[in-house]
Scaffold this motif. Structure first.
Motif, PDB file in Angstrom:
ATOM      1  N   PHE A 638      37.707 103.137  41.919  1.00 21.44           N
ATOM      2  CA  PHE A 638      37.658 101.689  42.075  1.00 21.44           C
ATOM      3  C   PHE A 638      37.832 101.264  43.527  1.00 21.44           C
ATOM      4  O   PHE A 638      38.516 101.935  44.314  1.00 21.44           O
ATOM      5  N   ASP A 639      37.212 100.147  43.863  1.00 21.07           N
ATOM      6  CA  ASP A 639      37.440  99.504  45.150  1.00 21.07           C
ATOM      7  C   ASP A 639      38.688  98.643  44.986  1.00 21.07           C
ATOM      8  O   ASP A 639      38.640  97.506  44.520  1.00 21.07           O
ATOM      9  N   THR A 640      39.822  99.195  45.354  1.00 28.30           N
ATOM     10  CA  THR A 640      41.099  98.555  45.044  1.00 28.30           C
ATOM     11  C   THR A 640      41.288  97.228  45.761  1.00 28.30           C
ATOM     12  O   THR A 640      41.944  96.326  45.234  1.00 28.30           O
ATOM     13  N   GLU A 641      40.730  97.112  46.952  1.00 28.43           N
ATOM     14  CA  GLU A 641      40.844  95.836  47.656  1.00 28.43           C
ATOM     15  C   GLU A 641      40.114  94.734  46.890  1.00 28.43           C
ATOM     16  O   GLU A 641      40.585  93.599  46.817  1.00 28.43           O
ATOM     17  N   SER A 642      38.971  95.067  46.317  1.00 26.95           N
ATOM     18  CA  SER A 642      38.194  94.071  45.580  1.00 26.95           C
ATOM     19  C   SER A 642      38.867  93.672  44.278  1.00 26.95           C
ATOM     20  O   SER A 642      38.548  92.624  43.712  1.00 26.95           O
ATOM     21  N   LEU A 643      39.782  94.500  43.768  1.00 27.12           N
ATOM     22  CA  LEU A 643      40.513  94.144  42.560  1.00 27.12           C
ATOM     23  C   LEU A 643      41.595  93.100  42.820  1.00 27.12           C
ATOM     24  O   LEU A 643      42.149  92.540  41.869  1.00 27.12           O
ATOM     25  N   LEU A 644      41.885  92.842  44.081  1.00 27.86           N
ATOM     26  CA  LEU A 644      42.976  91.935  44.430  1.00 27.86           C
ATOM     27  C   LEU A 644      42.503  90.564  44.882  1.00 27.86           C
ATOM     28  O   LEU A 644      43.321  89.659  45.043  1.00 27.86           O
ATOM     29  N   GLY A 645      41.215  90.399  45.132  1.00 25.73           N
ATOM     30  CA  GLY A 645      40.728  89.115  45.609  1.00 25.73           C
ATOM     31  C   GLY A 645      39.278  88.890  45.236  1.00 25.73           C
ATOM     32  O   GLY A 645      38.481  89.833  45.130  1.00 25.73           O
ATOM     33  N   ARG A 646      38.917  87.647  45.012  1.00 22.14           N
ATOM     34  CA  ARG A 646      37.562  87.305  44.590  1.00 22.14           C
ATOM     35  C   ARG A 646      36.590  87.394  45.764  1.00 22.14           C
ATOM     36  O   ARG A 646      36.974  87.410  46.929  1.00 22.14           O
ATOM     37  N   SER A 648      34.126  89.796  46.244  1.00 20.00           N
ATOM     38  CA  SER A 648      33.742  91.106  46.753  1.00 20.00           C
ATOM     39  C   SER A 648      32.949  91.848  45.681  1.00 20.00           C
ATOM     40  O   SER A 648      32.034  91.304  45.098  1.00 20.00           O
ATOM     41  N   VAL A 649      33.326  93.077  45.390  1.00 18.64           N
ATOM     42  CA  VAL A 649      32.525  93.941  44.527  1.00 18.64           C
ATOM     43  C   VAL A 649      32.475  93.422  43.091  1.00 18.64           C
ATOM     44  O   VAL A 649      31.416  93.401  42.459  1.00 18.64           O
ATOM     45  N   TYR A 650      33.617  92.996  42.556  1.00 17.62           N
ATOM     46  CA  TYR A 650      33.702  92.658  41.144  1.00 17.62           C
ATOM     47  C   TYR A 650      33.513  91.159  40.938  1.00 17.62           C
ATOM     48  O   TYR A 650      34.000  90.350  41.725  1.00 17.62           O
ATOM     49  N   PRO A 651      32.820  90.764  39.862  1.00 15.36           N
ATOM     50  CA  PRO A 651      32.498  89.348  39.660  1.00 15.36           C
ATOM     51  C   PRO A 651      33.721  88.549  39.230  1.00 15.36           C
ATOM     52  O   PRO A 651      34.765  89.114  38.885  1.00 15.36           O
ATOM     53  N   ALA A 652      33.577  87.242  39.253  1.00 15.26           N
ATOM     54  CA  ALA A 652      34.655  86.388  38.754  1.00 15.26           C
ATOM     55  C   ALA A 652      34.792  86.553  37.246  1.00 15.26           C
ATOM     56  O   ALA A 652      35.909  86.622  36.712  1.00 15.26           O
ATOM     57  N   GLY A 721      24.197  99.394  33.939  1.00 18.92           N
ATOM     58  CA  GLY A 721      23.620  98.804  35.153  1.00 18.92           C
ATOM     59  C   GLY A 721      24.634  98.022  35.953  1.00 18.92           C
ATOM     60  O   GLY A 721      24.658  98.081  37.187  1.00 18.92           O
ATOM     61  N   THR A 722      25.506  97.277  35.261  1.00 18.13           N
ATOM     62  CA  THR A 722      26.542  96.502  35.960  1.00 18.13           C
ATOM     63  C   THR A 722      27.501  97.413  36.709  1.00 18.13           C
ATOM     64  O   THR A 722      27.861  97.153  37.865  1.00 18.13           O
ATOM     65  N   VAL A 723      27.918  98.495  36.058  1.00 17.78           N
ATOM     66  CA  VAL A 723      28.833  99.441  36.705  1.00 17.78           C
ATOM     67  C   VAL A 723      28.165 100.084  37.910  1.00 17.78           C
ATOM     68  O   VAL A 723      28.782 100.235  38.978  1.00 17.78           O
ATOM     69  N   ARG A 724      26.902 100.462  37.786  1.00 15.42           N
ATOM     70  CA  ARG A 724      26.215 101.094  38.909  1.00 15.42           C
ATOM     71  C   ARG A 724      26.089 100.122  40.087  1.00 15.42           C
ATOM     72  O   ARG A 724      26.204 100.523  41.247  1.00 15.42           O
ATOM     73  N   ARG A 725      25.827  98.846  39.804  1.00 19.93           N
ATOM     74  CA  ARG A 725      25.750  97.865  40.891  1.00 19.93           C
ATOM     75  C   ARG A 725      27.107  97.713  41.571  1.00 19.93           C
ATOM     76  O   ARG A 725      27.187  97.595  42.798  1.00 19.93           O
ATOM     77  N   GLN A 726      28.176  97.706  40.792  1.00 15.66           N
ATOM     78  CA  GLN A 726      29.509  97.634  41.388  1.00 15.66           C
ATOM     79  C   GLN A 726      29.752  98.822  42.308  1.00 15.66           C
ATOM     80  O   GLN A 726      30.266  98.667  43.418  1.00 15.66           O
ATOM     81  N   GLU A 727      29.358  99.994  41.849  1.00 17.06           N
ATOM     82  CA  GLU A 727      29.584 101.195  42.649  1.00 17.06           C
ATOM     83  C   GLU A 727      28.744 101.176  43.918  1.00 17.06           C
ATOM     84  O   GLU A 727      29.210 101.605  44.980  1.00 17.06           O
ATOM     85  N   SER A 728      27.517 100.684  43.835  1.00 11.86           N
ATOM     86  CA  SER A 728      26.674 100.634  45.033  1.00 11.86           C
ATOM     87  C   SER A 728      27.167  99.577  46.010  1.00 11.86           C
ATOM     88  O   SER A 728      27.107  99.771  47.227  1.00 11.86           O
ATOM     89  N   GLN A 729      27.697  98.466  45.517  1.00 12.20           N
ATOM     90  CA  GLN A 729      28.234  97.434  46.402  1.00 12.20           C
ATOM     91  C   GLN A 729      29.503  97.895  47.085  1.00 12.20           C
ATOM     92  O   GLN A 729      29.854  97.398  48.154  1.00 12.20           O
ATOM     93  N   GLY A 730      30.195  98.845  46.474  1.00 14.03           N
ATOM     94  CA  GLY A 730      31.416  99.351  47.084  1.00 14.03           C
ATOM     95  C   GLY A 730      31.189 100.405  48.125  1.00 14.03           C
ATOM     96  O   GLY A 730      32.129 100.932  48.703  1.00 14.03           O
ATOM     97  N   LEU A 731      29.925 100.771  48.392  1.00 16.52           N
ATOM     98  CA  LEU A 731      29.636 101.809  49.382  1.00 16.52           C
ATOM     99  C   LEU A 731      30.019 101.344  50.769  1.00 16.52           C
ATOM    100  O   LEU A 731      29.854 100.190  51.096  1.00 16.52           O
TER     101      LEU A 731
END
Length: 731
Positions: A638-646, A648-652, A721-731
């Motif tokens: 996981f992109d841990t920084e993105s789990l703490l603030g809106r 970024s990688v993960y949607p609202a 597909g959603t998970v793969r997009r999250q992973e690619s955005q976290g690159l």
């Protein structure tokens, strides 16, 4: 188990696997000492013969170390091919972690060899060192602090003191200078061709060669600086932005009575010292209570035979491995609580609903466990004439207050104290379990127990659902919370097995033993349902009253502590902006109030377990299915920084998963039933098919398993597909 918190025997901590973040090039150009621009190289004077140097030149290097680990490109290709061909995610993780450990060993071997070579000091030795370094790209451990290097341009007379000039003629770059004090950069000439050809583990050990400045501890402080293109600091899901990236962090074990500082943010790398086996004893005590014997008696009393009851217990415990194991893996990957990692599945705002559900679940189960501790202790004390002049209700309230204070103190200090206590309680609980079986074995009658006829097999489904709710779902949304201190380089698959094994083994043994006792005698079966502690006391000698209280109290108080501890994280995940310790106080206070309410209102334990517990189990099962399925299809951490603030990688809000949480819960409630008046609205699905909710199928509560299955299917069908997009955005 004391060595559980220590580094390995070589003195190296396990190398942390760094999850997906921006990728950088692994291309390592040939290292050539730079000649300042505009100058002709000055001829070097002939050195005077030196007897000492001559004797040094005769010293020979030992065998040059050979690289055995895979290059980054090959490793990425192999893992990618396995995943594309339907390979197992955990197997890919295991292969990656194995490669990291191999690189760590190679780094140590290279360091020893390099020290000897540098001690020789001849030009040939130094040249050999530089040449061999090229073959260890991505292996040699170095430290890259934030703001550690900047491009100084082609070195000239004003080059910074201590700078290390290099030229890279193969790329067209004339020269570079490495200095301390700025961010790492790479030449723009490298980026178009190779920017995406590396594995994320490469950020642990950037490829930079040459003489470096070192810290007082002898750690090289190096970053690449060439060309002039600045690379932004790389946010790491494992190592928060702004912290140094260290291949071999120094392990640090907090004092037992130190306050745990970690909250929703990732646990610091240097504090993640636990091995996989630790998960066993962290969960063992919470599921080793004598109450499980009563649960086994209740299971048999549903109308099953002994073999059916044991089969139901076994399958229920086996299914519990799914939420507990995958939750443990999530905590190990991220170093964050379960309801924070859940944001990757439901979105940072969408996760408020699952987090609120987790708060309710933790408050309910914590209050129920504390109430059982208090009422059982009071019944044993009063029954053994140890309560003095106090009534059973008064003893219950006092016992609840004492137990609550103990649990609150442990949860307030947090993981360091809790982990040490759990180790001691695991040993004590194991001894008490063996002792209880020994002193009550005379009540077992296998000839009678095995003669009980089979009941309708649909009752096995009812038993499976009850055991799954009691063992697996009770801890599902807090399973990651005690895995946050797992050593990153340890085996994720092993941790995912040790945790549910620790929770499931004592539960299965005690539930099975309770079923055997109930099948051996009709009076025992009735007693285990109506008044469990009285029934158990009649089977053991009088002196066992105090050990029996300990067996009940220690295990259940461990569960109460876990509920308060995990409930505080869930409360923070909802959005309450308070420190962990204050969240503990709030959660604990509400939990104690609910316990007192139960003490004065509830008299039927079966009602609590049969109706309220399964009603809570439906949405928790749906959450566990959705969350677990996404864990199974993830290839990167996981992109841990993105789990703490809106933003970024993960949607609202992940509307697909959040919608299915609601839909699966609604369908599940249609196929459960409850005798309690305020829950009698359940079972509307049965009525649509003309099935009586009070019949054998209606009483099976199969809706819990339906919610779990629907949750599992949703990400596998619509979420890849959603998970793969999250992973690619976290690159």
């Amino acid at each position: 188990m004391q060595g559980d918190d220590e580094a390995n025997e070589d003195g190296f901590a396990d190398t942390p696997y760094v999850s997906s973040g921006r990728r950088r090039s692994t291309y390592t150009p040939p290292v050539v000492l730079a000649t300042p621009v505009g100058r002709e190289p000055e001829p070097e004077p002939e050195p005077e013969p030196d007897p000492v140097a001559e004797s040094t030149e005769t010293r020979s290097l030992r065998e040059i170390p050979q690289r055995r680990s895979l290059p980054d490109d090959d490793l990425v290709r192999i893992i990618g091919d396995d995943s594309a061909n339907g390979g197992d995610t955990l197997s890919a993780i295991e292969q990656l972690e194995s490669e990291l450990r191999l690189r760590q060993d190679e780094a140590k071997q290279f360091g020893e060899w390099e020290s000897e070579a540098l001690a020789v000091g001849t030009p040939e030795a130094l040249e050999t060192v530089e040449r061999v370094r090229l073959s260890f790209t991505g292996v040699i451990p170095i430290q890259v602090p934030a703001d550690s290097a900047r491009v100084a341009g082609p070195p000239g007379d004003d080059a910074a003191p201590g700078a290390s000039p290099f030229a890279f003629p193969a790329t067209g770059a004339e020269s570079v200078t490495v200095e301390t004090g700025a961010d790492p950069v790479l030449p723009s000439a490298f980026e178009p061709e190779v920017a995406n050809q590396v594995n994320e583990v490469d950020r642990v050990a950037p490829e930079v060669f040459g003489p470096f400045p070192v810290t007082s501890e002898g750690v090289a402080i190096v970053t690449t600086s060439v060309g002039g293109t600045q690379i932004d600091p790389v946010p790491s899901p494992w190592i928060p932005t702004g912290q140094p990236v260290i291949a071999d962090p120094e392990l640090h074990r907090n004092p037992v009575f130190s306050l745990e500082a970690s909250g929703l943010e990732p646990t610091p790398i240097e504090q993640r010292v636990g091995k996989a086996a630790r998960m066993f004893w962290l969960w063992f005590t919470a599921n080793s209570s004598a109450v499980s014997i009563a649960f086994g008696g209740a299971l048999f009393s549903l109308g099953m035979s002994l073999r059916q009851a044991i089969l139901a217990a076994f399958i229920g415990v086996a299914i519990s491995f799914l939420p507990l194991g995958l939750g443990t893996l999530a905590g190990k990957w991220s170093g964050q609580p379960a309801m924070v990692v859940s944001r990757a599945t439901f979105g940072l705002l969408g996760n408020i609903l699952p987090s609120a559900l987790a708060v309710i679940t933790r408050l309910f189960w914590g209050a129920v466990l504390l109430w059982i501790v208090a009422s059982s202790s009071a019944r044993i004390l009063v029954g053994a004439n140890l309560g003095g002049s106090l009534s059973e209700l008064q003893v219950t309230v006092i016992a609840a207050a004492v137990g609550f204070v103990l649990c609150l103190v442990v949860a307030f200090f947090g993981y360091p104290l809790f982990a040490r206590i759990q180790l001691v309680l695991t040993i004590v609980s194991a001894v008490l379990i063996v002792t209880l079986v020994a002193v009550s074995w005379h009540a077992v009658d296998f000839s009678t127990a095995l003669s009980r006829p089979d009941g309708p097999w649909i009752l096995v489904v009812t038993g499976i659902v009850l055991v799954f709710s009691f063992v697996g779902l009770i801890w599902a949304n807090g399973s990651a919370d005690v895995a946050r201190y797992q050593r990153p380089g340890s085996s994720g698959a092993a941790a995912s097995l040790w945790a549910p094994f620790g929770a499931g083994l004592p539960a299965f043994l005690l539930i099975g033993y309770g079923a055997v006792l109930a099948a051996s005698s009709t009076s025992t079966a009735e007693g285990l349902v109506q008044s469990p502690m009285d029934a158990i006391m009649r089977m053991v000698p009088g002196w066992f009253a105090v050990p029996l209280i300990a067996m009940v109290a220690l295990s259940l108080l461990s569960g109460v502590t876990l509920s308060v501890y995990a409930g505080a994280f869930a409360l923070q995940a909802v959005g309450l902006r308070v420190q962990r310790q204050w969240a503990i106080m709030i959660t604990g206070g509400v939990l104690f109030v609910v316990t007192i309410m139960l003490t004065f209102t509830v008299t039927d334990v079966v009602t609590v377990f049969r109706d309220v517990a399964t009603s809570l189990a439906v949405p928790v099962a749906a959450w566990a299915g959705i969350f677990g399925a996404e864990m199974m299809i993830r290839r990167r951490r996981f992109d841990t920084e993105s789990l703490l603030g809106r933003g970024s990688v993960y949607p609202a809000v992940n509307w697909v998963n959040l919608g299915m949480l609601v839909v699966a819960s609604a369908i599940g409630y249609g196929f459960t039933s409850a005798a309690v008046g305020w829950l009698s609205w359940q079972g509307y699905g049965f009525r649509l098919f003309d099935v009586l909710p009070t019949g054998e199928l209606g009483a099976s509560d199969i809706g819990v398993m339906m919610a779990l299955v629907l949750g599992l299917i949703t990400p596998l069908v619509a979420g890849v597909g959603t998970v793969r997009r999250q992973e690619s955005q976290g690159l």
